[in-house]
Design a protein around this motif. Structure first.
Motif, PDB file in Angstrom:
ATOM      1  N   TRP A  87       0.811  -0.881  -0.133  1.00  0.00           N
ATOM      2  CA  TRP A  87      -0.558  -0.459   0.340  1.00  0.00           C
ATOM      3  C   TRP A  87       1.233   1.198   0.171  1.00  0.00           C
ATOM      4  O   TRP A  87       0.417   2.489  -0.352  1.00  0.00           O
ATOM      5  CB  TRP A  87      -0.878  -0.161   1.332  1.00  0.00           C
ATOM      6  N   TYR A  88       1.796   1.497   0.934  1.00  0.00           N
ATOM      7  CA  TYR A  88       2.750   2.410   0.647  1.00  0.00           C
ATOM      8  C   TYR A  88       4.206   2.630  -0.448  1.00  0.00           C
ATOM      9  O   TYR A  88       4.904   3.606  -0.345  1.00  0.00           O
ATOM     10  CB  TYR A  88       3.109   2.756   2.819  1.00  0.00           C
ATOM     11  N   LYS A  89       3.674   1.685  -0.995  1.00  0.00           N
ATOM     12  CA  LYS A  89       4.382   1.796  -1.934  1.00  0.00           C
ATOM     13  C   LYS A  89       3.940   2.261  -2.764  1.00  0.00           C
ATOM     14  O   LYS A  89       4.572   3.416  -3.915  1.00  0.00           O
ATOM     15  CB  LYS A  89       4.871   0.940  -2.884  1.00  0.00           C
ATOM     16  N   GLU A  90       2.510   3.043  -3.113  1.00  0.00           N
ATOM     17  CA  GLU A  90       1.756   4.353  -4.007  1.00  0.00           C
ATOM     18  C   GLU A  90       2.923   5.507  -3.292  1.00  0.00           C
ATOM     19  O   GLU A  90       2.604   6.415  -4.577  1.00  0.00           O
ATOM     20  CB  GLU A  90       0.266   3.914  -4.139  1.00  0.00           C
ATOM     21  N   TYR A  91       3.898   5.909  -2.305  1.00  0.00           N
ATOM     22  CA  TYR A  91       3.843   6.525  -2.223  1.00  0.00           C
ATOM     23  C   TYR A  91       5.181   7.156  -2.039  1.00  0.00           C
ATOM     24  O   TYR A  91       5.995   6.605  -1.913  1.00  0.00           O
ATOM     25  CB  TYR A  91       3.745   7.292  -0.367  1.00  0.00           C
ATOM     26  N   VAL A 127      10.995   9.985   8.003  1.00  0.00           N
ATOM     27  CA  VAL A 127       9.601   9.582   9.300  1.00  0.00           C
ATOM     28  C   VAL A 127       8.719  10.016   9.419  1.00  0.00           C
ATOM     29  O   VAL A 127       7.218   9.448   9.275  1.00  0.00           O
ATOM     30  CB  VAL A 127      10.195   9.096  10.602  1.00  0.00           C
ATOM     31  N   ALA A 128       8.795  11.543   9.186  1.00  0.00           N
ATOM     32  CA  ALA A 128       7.373  12.778   8.986  1.00  0.00           C
ATOM     33  C   ALA A 128       6.466  12.381   7.805  1.00  0.00           C
ATOM     34  O   ALA A 128       5.764  12.564   8.091  1.00  0.00           O
ATOM     35  CB  ALA A 128       7.750  14.371   8.758  1.00  0.00           C
ATOM     36  N   LEU A 129       7.618  12.568   6.533  1.00  0.00           N
ATOM     37  CA  LEU A 129       6.744  11.309   5.387  1.00  0.00           C
ATOM     38  C   LEU A 129       5.501  10.442   5.723  1.00  0.00           C
ATOM     39  O   LEU A 129       5.176   9.992   5.197  1.00  0.00           O
ATOM     40  CB  LEU A 129       7.769  11.239   4.426  1.00  0.00           C
ATOM     41  N   TRP A 130       6.620   9.232   5.979  1.00  0.00           N
ATOM     42  CA  TRP A 130       5.604   7.490   6.697  1.00  0.00           C
ATOM     43  C   TRP A 130       4.911   8.482   7.626  1.00  0.00           C
ATOM     44  O   TRP A 130       3.752   8.034   7.566  1.00  0.00           O
ATOM     45  CB  TRP A 130       7.117   7.238   7.851  1.00  0.00           C
ATOM     46  N   LEU A 131       4.457   9.089   8.586  1.00  0.00           N
ATOM     47  CA  LEU A 131       3.279   9.926   9.075  1.00  0.00           C
ATOM     48  C   LEU A 131       2.100  10.357   8.344  1.00  0.00           C
ATOM     49  O   LEU A 131       1.155   9.595   8.663  1.00  0.00           O
ATOM     50  CB  LEU A 131       3.446  10.085  10.340  1.00  0.00           C
ATOM     51  N   VAL A 132       2.417  11.280   7.969  1.00  0.00           N
ATOM     52  CA  VAL A 132       1.446  11.699   6.794  1.00  0.00           C
ATOM     53  C   VAL A 132       0.760  10.567   5.724  1.00  0.00           C
ATOM     54  O   VAL A 132       0.045  10.374   5.788  1.00  0.00           O
ATOM     55  CB  VAL A 132       2.388  13.068   6.305  1.00  0.00           C
ATOM     56  N   ALA A 133       1.965   9.747   5.597  1.00  0.00           N
ATOM     57  CA  ALA A 133       1.390   8.582   4.475  1.00  0.00           C
ATOM     58  C   ALA A 133       0.166   7.804   5.409  1.00  0.00           C
ATOM     59  O   ALA A 133      -1.101   7.145   4.434  1.00  0.00           O
ATOM     60  CB  ALA A 133       2.442   8.165   3.400  1.00  0.00           C
ATOM     61  N   ILE A 134       0.627   7.122   6.428  1.00  0.00           N
ATOM     62  CA  ILE A 134      -0.257   6.470   7.672  1.00  0.00           C
ATOM     63  C   ILE A 134      -1.528   7.290   7.628  1.00  0.00           C
ATOM     64  O   ILE A 134      -2.795   7.207   7.789  1.00  0.00           O
ATOM     65  CB  ILE A 134       0.424   6.845   8.765  1.00  0.00           C
ATOM     66  N   MET A 135      -0.947   9.093   7.831  1.00  0.00           N
ATOM     67  CA  MET A 135      -2.944   9.851   8.511  1.00  0.00           C
ATOM     68  C   MET A 135      -3.542   9.679   6.924  1.00  0.00           C
ATOM     69  O   MET A 135      -4.995   9.594   7.185  1.00  0.00           O
ATOM     70  CB  MET A 135      -2.533  10.873   8.826  1.00  0.00           C
ATOM     71  N   ASP A 136      -2.871   9.569   6.200  1.00  0.00           N
ATOM     72  CA  ASP A 136      -3.396   9.784   4.714  1.00  0.00           C
ATOM     73  C   ASP A 136      -4.284   8.740   4.172  1.00  0.00           C
ATOM     74  O   ASP A 136      -5.599   8.301   3.632  1.00  0.00           O
ATOM     75  CB  ASP A 136      -2.927  10.481   3.435  1.00  0.00           C
ATOM     76  N   LYS A 137      -3.521   7.523   4.613  1.00  0.00           N
ATOM     77  CA  LYS A 137      -4.153   6.047   4.110  1.00  0.00           C
ATOM     78  C   LYS A 137      -5.356   6.018   4.942  1.00  0.00           C
ATOM     79  O   LYS A 137      -6.397   5.271   5.085  1.00  0.00           O
ATOM     80  CB  LYS A 137      -2.744   5.482   4.812  1.00  0.00           C
ATOM     81  N   ALA A 138      -5.054   5.668   6.430  1.00  0.00           N
ATOM     82  CA  ALA A 138      -6.679   5.968   7.308  1.00  0.00           C
ATOM     83  C   ALA A 138      -7.306   6.773   6.597  1.00  0.00           C
ATOM     84  O   ALA A 138      -8.433   6.307   6.668  1.00  0.00           O
ATOM     85  CB  ALA A 138      -5.527   6.684   8.569  1.00  0.00           C
ATOM     86  N   LEU A 139      -7.292   7.818   6.332  1.00  0.00           N
ATOM     87  CA  LEU A 139      -8.682   8.958   5.921  1.00  0.00           C
ATOM     88  C   LEU A 139      -9.320   7.500   4.459  1.00  0.00           C
ATOM     89  O   LEU A 139     -10.422   7.962   5.131  1.00  0.00           O
ATOM     90  CB  LEU A 139      -8.236   9.751   6.063  1.00  0.00           C
ATOM     91  N   HIS A 140      -8.317   7.687   4.287  1.00  0.00           N
ATOM     92  CA  HIS A 140      -8.982   6.686   2.538  1.00  0.00           C
ATOM     93  C   HIS A 140      -9.942   5.161   3.553  1.00  0.00           C
ATOM     94  O   HIS A 140     -10.861   5.092   2.887  1.00  0.00           O
ATOM     95  CB  HIS A 140      -7.543   6.218   1.984  1.00  0.00           C
ATOM     96  N   ARG A 141      -9.080   4.700   4.591  1.00  0.00           N
ATOM     97  CA  ARG A 141     -10.206   3.246   4.674  1.00  0.00           C
ATOM     98  C   ARG A 141     -11.091   4.009   5.426  1.00  0.00           C
ATOM     99  O   ARG A 141     -12.044   2.974   5.530  1.00  0.00           O
ATOM    100  CB  ARG A 141      -9.680   2.544   6.269  1.00  0.00           C
ATOM    101  N   PHE A 149     -13.202   6.653   5.322  1.00  0.00           N
ATOM    102  CA  PHE A 149     -13.481   7.541   4.268  1.00  0.00           C
ATOM    103  C   PHE A 149     -13.484   7.329   2.882  1.00  0.00           C
ATOM    104  O   PHE A 149     -12.570   8.333   2.697  1.00  0.00           O
ATOM    105  CB  PHE A 149     -13.123   9.336   4.049  1.00  0.00           C
ATOM    106  N   PRO A 150     -13.815   6.160   2.338  1.00  0.00           N
ATOM    107  CA  PRO A 150     -13.578   6.095   1.071  1.00  0.00           C
ATOM    108  C   PRO A 150     -13.953   6.214   0.225  1.00  0.00           C
ATOM    109  O   PRO A 150     -13.668   6.302  -1.081  1.00  0.00           O
ATOM    110  CB  PRO A 150     -14.119   4.378   0.797  1.00  0.00           C
ATOM    111  N   ASN A 151     -15.219   6.979  -0.178  1.00  0.00           N
ATOM    112  CA  ASN A 151     -15.267   8.089  -1.014  1.00  0.00           C
ATOM    113  C   ASN A 151     -15.157   9.570  -0.748  1.00  0.00           C
ATOM    114  O   ASN A 151     -15.750  10.491  -1.334  1.00  0.00           O
ATOM    115  CB  ASN A 151     -17.006   8.479  -1.037  1.00  0.00           C
ATOM    116  N   ARG A 152     -14.477  10.129  -0.182  1.00  0.00           N
ATOM    117  CA  ARG A 152     -14.055  11.330   0.220  1.00  0.00           C
ATOM    118  C   ARG A 152     -13.175  12.100  -0.770  1.00  0.00           C
ATOM    119  O   ARG A 152     -13.613  13.114  -1.237  1.00  0.00           O
ATOM    120  CB  ARG A 152     -13.027  11.539   1.185  1.00  0.00           C
ATOM    121  N   ASP A 153     -13.091  11.783  -2.462  1.00  0.00           N
ATOM    122  CA  ASP A 153     -11.945  11.727  -2.923  1.00  0.00           C
ATOM    123  C   ASP A 153     -13.473  11.940  -4.290  1.00  0.00           C
ATOM    124  O   ASP A 153     -12.523  12.689  -5.387  1.00  0.00           O
ATOM    125  CB  ASP A 153     -10.918  11.209  -3.833  1.00  0.00           C
ATOM    126  N   LYS A 154     -13.950  11.622  -4.233  1.00  0.00           N
ATOM    127  CA  LYS A 154     -15.763  11.816  -5.129  1.00  0.00           C
ATOM    128  C   LYS A 154     -16.037  12.762  -5.061  1.00  0.00           C
ATOM    129  O   LYS A 154     -16.449  13.730  -3.960  1.00  0.00           O
ATOM    130  CB  LYS A 154     -16.204  10.440  -5.355  1.00  0.00           C
TER     131      LYS A 154
END
Length: 162
Positions: free
Chosen positions: A122-126, A141-155, A157-162
């Motif tokens: 999943w994180y290879k997308e970043y 590590v801060a980039l990892w934390l941002v990516a983790i938060m982004d992935k959690a939001l996607h999980r 709220f799956p339709n938030r980008d629409k």
């Protein structure tokens, strides 16, 4: 996190490298990240148990550890197994070919390790995580934390980008 003196950048024949040790729960949520310098040496888990140390938490003065730890053969070292035994953590780590076989190894529990492999996928997308252009480990590590938060939001709220 304090900045390591080597910035978690190791030098090998392929250039600079960083080993990212991830600890996930059974649902695929990352609960700990630990960086070490990757030198291409035989032992990638020089300090891999430091990531697992971050997983413990306290409740009423007691330190609670996870019940089980599943890892790949790269973590099959006596000191990691001793570390788990001292904390009463069941280590599900396969033995390497140069070690005696562990008769207590549980294959069904080890199969659950696919979760961490999926998380890595999943994180290879970043792109910034895969390339690591940052010199400082704290920025990486801060980039990892941002990516983790982004992935959690996607999980969540799956339709938030629409």
């Amino acid at each position: 996190m304090q900045e390591p003196s080597d910035h978690a950048l190791g030098r090998s024949r392929g250039g600079f490298g960083t080993k990212v040790h991830l600890v996930c729960d059974s649902h695929g949520f990352i609960v700990a990240i630990h960086l070490t310098a990757w030198t291409g040496a035989r032992e990638p888990s020089v300090r891999g148990h430091d990531g697992a140390s971050a997983v413990s938490h306290r409740r009423r003065g007691q330190r609670l550890w996870p019940r089980r730890l599943a890892a790949d053969k790269g973590y099959s070292y006596p000191r990691i197994r001793r570390w788990c035994r001292r904390r009463r953590i069941e280590a599900t780590i396969p033995t390497r070919s140069d070690q005696p076989r562990d008769e207590r190894f549980d294959k069904t529990t080890y199969r659950q390790r696919h979760i961490v492999e999926q998380v890595v996928g999943w994180y290879k997308e970043y792109r910034a995580l895969g390339t690591r252009y940052e010199k400082l480990a704290v920025n990486y590590v801060a980039l990892w934390l941002v990516a983790i938060m982004d992935k959690a939001l996607h999980r969540l709220f799956p339709n938030r980008d629409k």
